[in-house]
Design a protein around this motif. Structure first.
Motif, PDB file in Angstrom:
ATOM      1  N   GLY A 158       1.079  -1.407  -0.064  1.00 34.18           N
ATOM      2  CA  GLY A 158      -0.008  -0.328   0.065  1.00 34.18           C
ATOM      3  C   GLY A 158       0.948   1.410  -0.026  1.00 34.18           C
ATOM      4  O   GLY A 158       0.094   2.169   0.485  1.00 34.18           O
ATOM      5  N   LYS A 159       2.347   1.243  -0.912  1.00 38.84           N
ATOM      6  CA  LYS A 159       2.565   1.903  -1.185  1.00 38.84           C
ATOM      7  C   LYS A 159       4.030   2.520  -1.917  1.00 38.84           C
ATOM      8  O   LYS A 159       4.187   1.338  -2.580  1.00 38.84           O
ATOM      9  CB  LYS A 159       4.069   1.903   0.491  1.00 38.84           C
ATOM     10  N   MET A 160       3.766   3.938  -2.807  1.00 40.17           N
ATOM     11  CA  MET A 160       3.841   4.204  -3.777  1.00 40.17           C
ATOM     12  C   MET A 160       5.129   4.302  -2.932  1.00 40.17           C
ATOM     13  O   MET A 160       5.977   4.919  -3.053  1.00 40.17           O
ATOM     14  CB  MET A 160       3.943   5.383  -4.218  1.00 40.17           C
ATOM     15  N   LYS A 161       6.715   3.892  -3.643  1.00 41.81           N
ATOM     16  CA  LYS A 161       7.615   3.169  -2.806  1.00 41.81           C
ATOM     17  C   LYS A 161       8.560   2.430  -3.500  1.00 41.81           C
ATOM     18  O   LYS A 161       7.811   1.163  -3.916  1.00 41.81           O
ATOM     19  CB  LYS A 161       8.194   2.773  -1.491  1.00 41.81           C
ATOM     20  N   SER A 162       9.358   3.192  -3.454  1.00 39.97           N
ATOM     21  CA  SER A 162      10.636   1.718  -4.793  1.00 39.97           C
ATOM     22  C   SER A 162      12.474   2.217  -3.662  1.00 39.97           C
ATOM     23  O   SER A 162      11.951   1.940  -2.991  1.00 39.97           O
ATOM     24  CB  SER A 162      10.698   2.105  -6.186  1.00 39.97           C
ATOM     25  N   MET A 163      13.187   1.330  -4.924  1.00 40.09           N
ATOM     26  CA  MET A 163      14.372   0.819  -4.277  1.00 40.09           C
ATOM     27  C   MET A 163      15.308   2.651  -5.114  1.00 40.09           C
ATOM     28  O   MET A 163      15.422   2.868  -5.840  1.00 40.09           O
ATOM     29  CB  MET A 163      15.375   0.412  -4.603  1.00 40.09           C
ATOM     30  N   PRO A 164      15.100   2.982  -4.037  1.00 37.95           N
ATOM     31  CA  PRO A 164      16.625   4.222  -3.894  1.00 37.95           C
ATOM     32  C   PRO A 164      17.373   4.607  -4.883  1.00 37.95           C
ATOM     33  O   PRO A 164      17.977   3.459  -5.061  1.00 37.95           O
ATOM     34  CB  PRO A 164      15.832   5.332  -3.127  1.00 37.95           C
ATOM     35  N   PRO A 165      18.546   5.242  -6.033  1.00 33.53           N
ATOM     36  CA  PRO A 165      19.638   5.015  -6.258  1.00 33.53           C
ATOM     37  C   PRO A 165      20.797   4.714  -5.261  1.00 33.53           C
ATOM     38  O   PRO A 165      21.778   4.109  -5.517  1.00 33.53           O
ATOM     39  CB  PRO A 165      20.077   5.540  -7.975  1.00 33.53           C
ATOM     40  N   LYS A 166      20.245   6.048  -4.150  1.00 35.38           N
ATOM     41  CA  LYS A 166      21.293   6.277  -3.404  1.00 35.38           C
ATOM     42  C   LYS A 166      20.417   6.345  -1.627  1.00 35.38           C
ATOM     43  O   LYS A 166      19.039   7.396  -2.148  1.00 35.38           O
ATOM     44  CB  LYS A 166      21.616   7.809  -4.028  1.00 35.38           C
ATOM     45  N   LEU A 167      21.398   6.031  -0.557  1.00 39.35           N
ATOM     46  CA  LEU A 167      20.700   6.517   0.461  1.00 39.35           C
ATOM     47  C   LEU A 167      21.440   6.477   1.657  1.00 39.35           C
ATOM     48  O   LEU A 167      21.967   6.039   1.750  1.00 39.35           O
ATOM     49  CB  LEU A 167      19.397   4.866   0.639  1.00 39.35           C
ATOM     50  N   VAL A 168      20.991   6.848   2.318  1.00 40.50           N
ATOM     51  CA  VAL A 168      21.831   7.097   3.568  1.00 40.50           C
ATOM     52  C   VAL A 168      21.213   6.178   4.652  1.00 40.50           C
ATOM     53  O   VAL A 168      20.137   6.007   4.779  1.00 40.50           O
ATOM     54  CB  VAL A 168      21.473   8.232   4.272  1.00 40.50           C
ATOM     55  N   SER A 169      21.777   5.320   5.006  1.00 37.34           N
ATOM     56  CA  SER A 169      21.829   3.991   5.822  1.00 37.34           C
ATOM     57  C   SER A 169      20.838   4.619   7.091  1.00 37.34           C
ATOM     58  O   SER A 169      20.852   5.668   7.464  1.00 37.34           O
ATOM     59  CB  SER A 169      22.623   3.450   6.095  1.00 37.34           C
ATOM     60  N   ASP A 170      19.938   3.959   7.845  1.00 37.55           N
ATOM     61  CA  ASP A 170      18.825   4.283   8.693  1.00 37.55           C
ATOM     62  C   ASP A 170      19.771   4.790  10.153  1.00 37.55           C
ATOM     63  O   ASP A 170      19.167   6.111  11.079  1.00 37.55           O
ATOM     64  CB  ASP A 170      18.179   2.992   9.792  1.00 37.55           C
ATOM     65  N   ASP A 171      20.963   4.131  10.159  1.00 39.30           N
ATOM     66  CA  ASP A 171      21.860   5.178  11.491  1.00 39.30           C
ATOM     67  C   ASP A 171      22.931   5.610  10.789  1.00 39.30           C
ATOM     68  O   ASP A 171      23.472   6.887  12.054  1.00 39.30           O
ATOM     69  CB  ASP A 171      22.562   3.646  12.136  1.00 39.30           C
ATOM     70  N   GLY A 172      22.661   6.933  10.156  1.00 38.07           N
ATOM     71  CA  GLY A 172      23.310   7.575   9.364  1.00 38.07           C
ATOM     72  C   GLY A 172      24.747   7.693   9.467  1.00 38.07           C
ATOM     73  O   GLY A 172      24.904   9.220   8.595  1.00 38.07           O
ATOM     74  N   LYS A 173      25.083   6.462   8.978  1.00 41.02           N
ATOM     75  CA  LYS A 173      26.273   6.404   8.749  1.00 41.02           C
ATOM     76  C   LYS A 173      26.801   5.906   7.565  1.00 41.02           C
ATOM     77  O   LYS A 173      27.590   6.090   7.439  1.00 41.02           O
ATOM     78  CB  LYS A 173      26.798   5.354  10.349  1.00 41.02           C
ATOM     79  N   HIS A 174      25.917   5.026   6.545  1.00 41.22           N
ATOM     80  CA  HIS A 174      26.925   4.259   5.757  1.00 41.22           C
ATOM     81  C   HIS A 174      25.535   5.116   4.406  1.00 41.22           C
ATOM     82  O   HIS A 174      24.506   5.278   4.854  1.00 41.22           O
ATOM     83  CB  HIS A 174      26.614   2.971   5.492  1.00 41.22           C
ATOM     84  N   VAL A 175      26.438   5.206   3.464  1.00 42.11           N
ATOM     85  CA  VAL A 175      25.507   6.150   1.643  1.00 42.11           C
ATOM     86  C   VAL A 175      25.898   4.065   1.274  1.00 42.11           C
ATOM     87  O   VAL A 175      26.638   4.019   0.675  1.00 42.11           O
ATOM     88  CB  VAL A 175      26.203   6.871   1.759  1.00 42.11           C
ATOM     89  N   VAL A 176      24.290   4.070   0.830  1.00 44.63           N
ATOM     90  CA  VAL A 176      24.413   3.011  -0.144  1.00 44.63           C
ATOM     91  C   VAL A 176      23.947   3.395  -1.902  1.00 44.63           C
ATOM     92  O   VAL A 176      22.904   4.875  -1.779  1.00 44.63           O
ATOM     93  CB  VAL A 176      23.210   1.431   0.070  1.00 44.63           C
ATOM     94  N   ILE A 177      24.773   3.036  -2.500  1.00 43.58           N
ATOM     95  CA  ILE A 177      24.410   3.861  -4.403  1.00 43.58           C
ATOM     96  C   ILE A 177      23.702   2.420  -5.106  1.00 43.58           C
ATOM     97  O   ILE A 177      24.204   1.314  -4.447  1.00 43.58           O
ATOM     98  CB  ILE A 177      25.402   4.216  -4.791  1.00 43.58           C
TER      99      ILE A 177
END
Length: 292
Positions: A158-177
């Motif tokens: 029930g969400k309009m959501k996908s995989m972003p090309p770049k994100l910051v992890s939940d703990d704010g310490k890592h950048v995932v690409i």
């Protein structure tokens, strides 16, 4: 010669699309140390291969380190990735962690194990990234993965959501690409066959065959076969979002929307019939049918 030409075109397309994604989303910067997560599947092999090609010609300096998490699934050929990675010249690290036993202990037989497994894997890889001093974590998800995730979230979450090309992890310490964000799965499949990567089967954990993701993937492939251009249009839609024409009040202030007397190109033609331009045929002999 024809095969060589097609292979050369494929390589150029992969490098162009990965390079464009990196630039569009500022994925890799000067001095980055990128941890490339290697599962042994075709996509992670292709990701590392293309990043190595781009590193050799990039105008900036960045380092790569390949990382594999050996989760101790029965029958996992632990020698394959180290032997392959040694031939590439890229530094690599194999992390041994028995998450398989944990998952089997906590998840009842016959239930989907992917969710717990991915959470455990994510935590371990974040820790390894810290230990190796990596500034970015690169995953091998491609365009089709992104679209599958969009549809799965719509159908079941029930969400309009996908995989972003770049994100910051939940703990704010890592950048995932996700450098393969613009790449079609059929191209990683062709590239893996051309490069003869030593593919490791993805079902060693006993994962269920009829997962929702697999079914959605088959639906997308069927659409692409029957309606060429549809999947590409869906992906383009993720980059052309119009919040005022959706229903999320947190993205658009519907409560205070009022007539201003000022014409707007983005205004809705409320009483006009919707018209959709059919994509141009991408294959000779394909007939495009306009749906009313």
């Amino acid at each position: 010669m024809k095969i060589e030409r097609e292979t050369h075109k494929l390589e150029k397309r992969l490098c162009r699309e990965v390079g464009k994604a990196i630039v569009d989303f500022n994925m890799i910067e000067e001095g980055d140390k990128v941890m490339v997560c290697m599962s042994g599947g075709k996509d992670s092999y292709a990701l590392l291969d293309i990043l190595l090609k781009l590193k050799a010609r990039a105008p900036i300096h960045f380092d790569l380190v390949a990382v594999n998490l050996d989760q101790k699934q029965p029958g996992f050929p632990e020698h394959i990735l180290p032997e392959y990675l040694a031939t590439t010249g890229v530094p690599f690290h194999i992390e041994n962690e028995d998450t398989y036993s944990i998952v089997k202990k906590l998840i009842p037989e016959g239930k989907t194990t992917c969710s717990l497994c991915s959470r455990l894997r994510r935590g371990i890889l974040y820790r390894v990234a810290d230990e190796l001093g990596c500034t970015k974590i690169a995953l091998g998800h491609h365009r089709d993965d992104i679209l599958q995730t969009l549809l799965l979230n719509m159908f079941f979450g029930g969400k309009m959501k996908s995989m972003p090309p770049k994100l910051v992890s939940d703990d704010g310490k890592h950048v995932v690409i996700r450098p393969l964000a613009y790449v079609a799965e059929k191209d990683t499949t062709r590239w893996a066959a051309h490069r003869n990567f030593p593919i490791i089967p993805c079902n060693l954990c006993g994962s269920q065959e009829n997962l929702q993701r697999k079914q959605v993937g088959e639906m997308l492939r069927d659409w692409e076969k029957r309606f060429p251009g549809r999947v590409e249009n869906m992906f383009n839609a993720l980059q052309n979002v119009v919040p005022s024409h959706l229903l999320d009040g947190s993205l658009y202030d519907f409560q205070n929307a009022k007539a201003t007397g000022i014409a707007s190109e983005d205004g809705d033609k409320a009483f006009d019939k919707e018209e959709f331009v059919a994509p141009s045929p991408s294959l000779p002999g394909v007939q495009v049918v306009q749906l009313s």
